[in-house]
Scaffold this motif. Structure first.
Motif, short mmCIF file in Angstrom:
data_model
loop_
_atom_site.label_atom_id
_atom_site.label_comp_id
_atom_site.label_asym_id
_atom_site.label_seq_id
_atom_site.Cartn_x
_atom_site.Cartn_y
_atom_site.Cartn_z
N GLN A 107 1.74 -19.66 -23.26
CA GLN A 107 0.86 -20.34 -22.31
C GLN A 107 0.08 -19.32 -21.47
O GLN A 107 -1.11 -19.53 -21.17
N LEU A 108 0.73 -18.23 -21.12
CA LEU A 108 0.05 -17.17 -20.37
C LEU A 108 -1.07 -16.54 -21.19
O LEU A 108 -2.16 -16.26 -20.67
N ILE A 109 -0.80 -16.31 -22.48
CA ILE A 109 -1.83 -15.73 -23.37
C ILE A 109 -3.06 -16.64 -23.41
O ILE A 109 -4.21 -16.17 -23.28
N LEU A 110 -2.83 -17.94 -23.59
CA LEU A 110 -3.95 -18.90 -23.64
C LEU A 110 -4.72 -18.89 -22.32
O LEU A 110 -5.96 -18.89 -22.30
N CYS A 111 -3.99 -18.87 -21.23
CA CYS A 111 -4.62 -18.87 -19.90
C CYS A 111 -5.45 -17.61 -19.66
O CYS A 111 -6.58 -17.68 -19.17
N LEU A 112 -4.90 -16.45 -20.04
CA LEU A 112 -5.60 -15.18 -19.84
C LEU A 112 -6.85 -15.09 -20.70
O LEU A 112 -7.87 -14.53 -20.27
N GLN A 113 -6.78 -15.62 -21.90
CA GLN A 113 -7.96 -15.56 -22.78
C GLN A 113 -9.05 -16.51 -22.29
O GLN A 113 -10.24 -16.19 -22.37
N GLU A 114 -8.67 -17.66 -21.79
CA GLU A 114 -9.65 -18.63 -21.28
C GLU A 114 -10.33 -18.12 -20.02
O GLU A 114 -11.54 -18.25 -19.85
N SER A 115 -9.55 -17.52 -19.13
CA SER A 115 -10.10 -17.03 -17.86
C SER A 115 -10.73 -15.64 -17.99
O SER A 115 -11.44 -15.18 -17.10
N ASN A 116 -10.43 -14.97 -19.12
CA ASN A 116 -10.97 -13.64 -19.39
C ASN A 116 -10.64 -12.64 -18.28
O ASN A 116 -11.45 -11.81 -17.88
N ARG A 117 -9.43 -12.73 -17.76
CA ARG A 117 -9.02 -11.82 -16.70
C ARG A 117 -7.94 -10.87 -17.19
O ARG A 117 -7.27 -11.11 -18.20
N THR A 118 -7.74 -9.79 -16.44
CA THR A 118 -6.75 -8.78 -16.79
C THR A 118 -5.36 -9.22 -16.31
O THR A 118 -5.21 -9.63 -15.15
N GLU A 123 2.95 -10.61 -15.59
CA GLU A 123 2.49 -11.42 -16.74
C GLU A 123 2.70 -10.67 -18.06
O GLU A 123 3.13 -11.26 -19.06
N ILE A 124 2.42 -9.37 -18.03
CA ILE A 124 2.65 -8.55 -19.23
C ILE A 124 4.14 -8.55 -19.59
O ILE A 124 4.50 -8.65 -20.76
N ALA A 125 5.00 -8.48 -18.56
CA ALA A 125 6.45 -8.46 -18.78
C ALA A 125 6.93 -9.78 -19.39
O ALA A 125 7.76 -9.78 -20.31
N VAL A 126 6.39 -10.91 -18.92
CA VAL A 126 6.78 -12.23 -19.45
C VAL A 126 6.35 -12.36 -20.91
O VAL A 126 7.13 -12.80 -21.77
N ILE A 127 5.10 -11.97 -21.19
CA ILE A 127 4.59 -12.08 -22.57
C ILE A 127 5.39 -11.17 -23.51
O ILE A 127 5.81 -11.59 -24.59
N SER A 128 5.63 -9.93 -23.09
CA SER A 128 6.38 -8.98 -23.91
C SER A 128 7.80 -9.49 -24.18
O SER A 128 8.31 -9.37 -25.30
N HIS A 129 8.41 -10.05 -23.14
CA HIS A 129 9.77 -10.57 -23.27
C HIS A 129 9.82 -11.71 -24.29
O HIS A 129 10.69 -11.74 -25.18
N ASP A 130 8.89 -12.66 -24.17
CA ASP A 130 8.90 -13.83 -25.07
C ASP A 130 8.53 -13.44 -26.51
O ASP A 130 9.08 -13.99 -27.46
N VAL A 131 7.61 -12.51 -26.66
CA VAL A 131 7.25 -12.04 -28.02
C VAL A 131 8.47 -11.38 -28.67
O VAL A 131 8.78 -11.63 -29.84
N GLY A 132 9.17 -10.54 -27.91
CA GLY A 132 10.37 -9.89 -28.44
C GLY A 132 11.47 -10.89 -28.76
O GLY A 132 12.20 -10.72 -29.74
N LEU A 133 11.57 -11.94 -27.93
CA LEU A 133 12.61 -12.95 -28.10
C LEU A 133 12.37 -13.79 -29.37
O LEU A 133 13.29 -13.99 -30.17
N TYR A 134 11.14 -14.26 -29.53
CA TYR A 134 10.85 -15.17 -30.65
C TYR A 134 10.46 -14.44 -31.95
O TYR A 134 10.63 -15.00 -33.03
N TYR A 135 9.92 -13.25 -31.82
CA TYR A 135 9.48 -12.51 -33.01
C TYR A 135 10.39 -11.31 -33.32
O TYR A 135 9.98 -10.41 -34.06
N GLY A 136 11.61 -11.33 -32.77
CA GLY A 136 12.53 -10.22 -32.99
C GLY A 136 12.80 -9.95 -34.47
O GLY A 136 12.77 -8.80 -34.93
N ARG A 137 13.05 -11.03 -35.22
CA ARG A 137 13.33 -10.87 -36.65
C ARG A 137 12.11 -10.31 -37.40
O ARG A 137 12.25 -9.48 -38.31
N VAL A 138 10.94 -10.79 -37.01
CA VAL A 138 9.71 -10.30 -37.65
C VAL A 138 9.51 -8.82 -37.36
O VAL A 138 9.15 -8.04 -38.25
N MET A 139 9.76 -8.43 -36.12
CA MET A 139 9.61 -7.02 -35.73
C MET A 139 10.58 -6.14 -36.53
O MET A 139 10.20 -5.08 -37.02
N GLU A 140 11.83 -6.58 -36.65
CA GLU A 140 12.82 -5.83 -37.43
C GLU A 140 12.41 -5.75 -38.90
O GLU A 140 12.55 -4.71 -39.54
#
Length: 202
Positions: A107-118, A123-140
């Motif tokens: 949801q943060l990614i969608l919001c940041l892309q729509e608002s075009n803000r840095t 926010e970076i920590a939340v996104i990184s955490h969730d990507v690692g959590l859900y894509y852990g197997r893919v990363m491995e």
């Protein structure tokens, strides 16, 4: 008596001539035999060399055919392995993405892309955490399949699969905008073609 002596001398002369003639013929005959023996020897040597060449040529062709056959077999195995890897990657990405879309990070990614803000650090920590959590197997899986990929390149692959734009992607990875094309080039070189097409949807 004189005539008898002359006849004997004449016979001796004829005999000497015959002996000389036969000696000369015998010498010529022996010389001819030697020539034939030499020619026969040369012929046998040439024939032996040709047989050796034919043997090794035939052996070389068999070895070459066996080598080509082995290479074809290895290519087929490699192709089937890459195909299986691609199918596994597709399944993992689809499963991970299905779960990730319900997360705060998505949801943060969608919001940041729509608002075009840095994004800020939290926010970076939340996104990184969730990507690692859900894509852990893919990363491995990516790390095991392509060991030369580093963490930022794997992160870049995941963000691009999620259709994150280049500006936000570089901000999430902590890199400058000018590095985007270089990073993509590095990833293209390392990833197998099928994997690259799956991740970058090309």
């Amino acid at each position: 008596a004189l005539d008898s002596l002359r006849i004997i001398e004449s016979q001796d002369s004829i005999t000497s001539i015959h002996i000389a003639y036969y000696s000369e013929v015998s010498a010529l005959h022996q010389q001819e035999l030697r020539k034939r023996m030499v020619l026969s020897y040369i012929f046998m040597v040439i024939l032996t060399i040709l047989l050796i060449v034919l043997y090794y040529t035939s052996k070389s062709r068999k070895l070459k055919a066996a080598y080509i056959g082995k290479c074809d077999e290895l290519r087929k195995r490699e192709f089937s392995t890459e195909q299986a890897q691609s199918e596994d990657l597709v399944d993992m990405l689809r499963s991970a993405t299905g779960h990730f879309r319900s997360s705060n990070g998505y949801q943060l990614i969608l919001c940041l892309q729509e608002s075009n803000r840095t994004p800020d650090y939290s926010e970076i920590a939340v996104i990184s955490h969730d990507v690692g959590l859900y894509y852990g197997r893919v990363m491995e899986y990516l790390q095991e399949s392509v060991s030369s990929l580093n963490d930022k390149e794997i992160g870049y692959c995941l963000y691009k699969y999620l259709n994150v734009n280049s500006r936000l992607c570089m901000e999430l990875l902590g890199r400058s905008q000018s590095y985007a094309s270089t990073l993509k080039r590095y990833v293209r070189r390392k990833l197998p073609e099928d994997m690259f097409k799956i991740i970058f949807r090309e």
